[in-house]
Design an enzyme around this catalytic site. Structure first.
Site, mmCIF file in Angstrom:
data_model
loop_
_atom_site.group_PDB
_atom_site.id
_atom_site.type_symbol
_atom_site.label_atom_id
_atom_site.label_comp_id
_atom_site.label_asym_id
_atom_site.label_seq_id
_atom_site.Cartn_x
_atom_site.Cartn_y
_atom_site.Cartn_z
ATOM 1 N N GLU A 254 0.812 -1.215 0.000
ATOM 2 C CA GLU A 254 0.000 0.000 0.000
ATOM 3 C C GLU A 254 0.849 1.270 0.000
ATOM 4 O O GLU A 254 0.577 2.200 -0.761
ATOM 5 C CB GLU A 254 -0.943 0.006 1.197
ATOM 6 N N HIS A 270 6.237 -26.955 4.440
ATOM 7 C CA HIS A 270 5.585 -28.168 3.972
ATOM 8 C C HIS A 270 4.992 -28.017 2.574
ATOM 9 O O HIS A 270 4.305 -28.922 2.095
ATOM 10 C CB HIS A 270 4.496 -28.583 4.963
ATOM 11 N N LYS A 365 -13.677 -0.242 -5.218
ATOM 12 C CA LYS A 365 -14.876 0.172 -4.487
ATOM 13 C C LYS A 365 -15.909 0.838 -5.411
ATOM 14 O O LYS A 365 -17.114 0.598 -5.304
ATOM 15 C CB LYS A 365 -14.509 1.131 -3.348
#
Length: 370
Positions: A254, A270, A365
């Site tokens: 950001e 893993h 948005k």
């Protein structure tokens, strides 16, 4: 802050001149993100004062069976940090929910804490409606907006925090009220004193990151110079620093406008670890690994970190490490957060971008609002 340093000879003169020019730095920061980062200790102090004045009836929250914090982005990570910090202290399950709906187990014995800086986060408001329908015990943290309206309408205790900031730059306001709320209702003890000590420490440690300090003496500037042109991958242990790694990733993305990733030990050993193989040889100049270490890391996690560093460096990829500092877990956590915030700021400067706007998020948005 302790870290394994890099030779300044590997940093170009152009990079050095940019990082050491206050004029260049300030010209790219019209929104004054630098001061937001620099003033983090003062924000924590202000949040502490606001929280102290929050009148809470502890009896009203007696007997809760579990805790859910609902929020998104910069508002949610305060909950994550509290969850991580108190993982070995709380006797009830604690989950952070980033969704429109709550986990099925939420009922009238669940404490639901809604955190939305703007007060208008659609996912959080949807989850609040869900919580009301289930008659959960609720509190809220916000600057206002619809969340404040809902809290007033439904007699939900809420704390109103100062507005006018980017949510990621208001971490103190999303973190401290939640932390001290748990102390107010008797779930934990001694947090206020620890917070005061932690604030005093990071007020001192920030001096090593200030914009006036040349790159050769400034570890945040030096790491930003190592990251420029690369994709950083941040690794940390599964306890105190797990959420801090996520905070680093978010701030690098950001503020720095720089793609970054994060993961935790031992889980990624893993699966993801296999990706650090000969197949990425053509990408090695564009990757850097940052390991965040803490004195409370499990001995086997520390050994994994040592071993994995060797595996990654064998592929010709740079690995840098940072050790948290402080006399308690809260101090150590905040020390790593502070470092990461300054690094993300200087990375924005090197990328030639204003650290404050988040245009991609705003575009999303707007599209979703159509």
């Amino acid at each position: 802050m302790h870290w394994k340093d890099e030779n300044l000879n590997t940093i170009g003169n152009t990079v050095l001149s940019t990082l050491d020019s206050i004029q260049d730095i300030r010209s790219l920061d019209p929104g004054n993100m630098y001061n937001r980062i620099f003033d983090f200790p003062e924000q924590l102090t202000d949040a502490q004062k606001i929280s102290a004045a929050w009148k809470i009836d502890a009896q009203g929250f007696a007997g809760i069976k579990n805790i859910v914090v609902i929020g998104m982005g910069g508002s949610a990570i305060g909950g994550d940090l509290v969850r991580s910090l108190l993982a070995n202290k709380l006797l009830v399950p604690f989950q952070v929910c980033r969704n429109y709906v709550l986990p099925e187990y939420v009922d009238d014995e669940t404490l639901v804490i809604a955190s939305s800086y703007s007060g208008n986060t659609e996912e959080t408001l949807s989850a609040v409606e869900d919580a009301l329908g289930r008659k959960a015990l609720m509190v809220a943290i916000t600057t206002g907006g619809l969340l404040e309206d809902v809290a007033k309408l439904n007699d939900i205790p809420y704390i109103k925090i100062p507005g006018g900031l980017q949510p990621r730059a208001a971490l103190g306001y999303s973190f401290v009220p939640l932390l001290l709320f748990f102390e107010k209702i008797g779930l934990v003890k001694g947090l206020s004193a620890q917070l005061t000590a932690a604030i005093a420490r990071i007020q001192k440690t920030r001096e090593q990151f200030i914009e006036d300090l040349p790159t050769e003496k400034n570890p945040a500037k030096r790491l930003a110079a190592q990251i420029i042109g690369k994709i950083p991958v941040v690794y940390a242990g599964p306890t105190l620093s797990d959420v801090v790694a996520v905070r680093w990733k978010g701030q690098l993305c950001e503020n720095g406008k720089n793609l970054a990733f994060a993961n935790t030990y031992p889980e990624f050993n893993h699966n993801e670890l296999v990706g650090w193989s000969e197949t990425i040889a053509s990408h090695k100049e564009h990757l850097i690994v940052i390991q965040l270490r803490d004195s409370d890391d499990h001995p086997k996690v520390s050994r994994r970190m040592d071993t994995v560093r060797g595996i990654i460096e064998k592929q010709g990829i740079k690995v840098v490490e940072f050790q948290s500092v402080g006399s308690n877990s809260l101090e150590r956590m905040l020390s790593l957060i502070q470092m990461g915030d300054f690094v993300s700021y200087y990375l924005a400067i090197l990328n030639g971008v204003d650290p404050t706007p988040v245009e991609a998020i705003e575009t999303l948005k707007k599209e979703l609002g159509k």
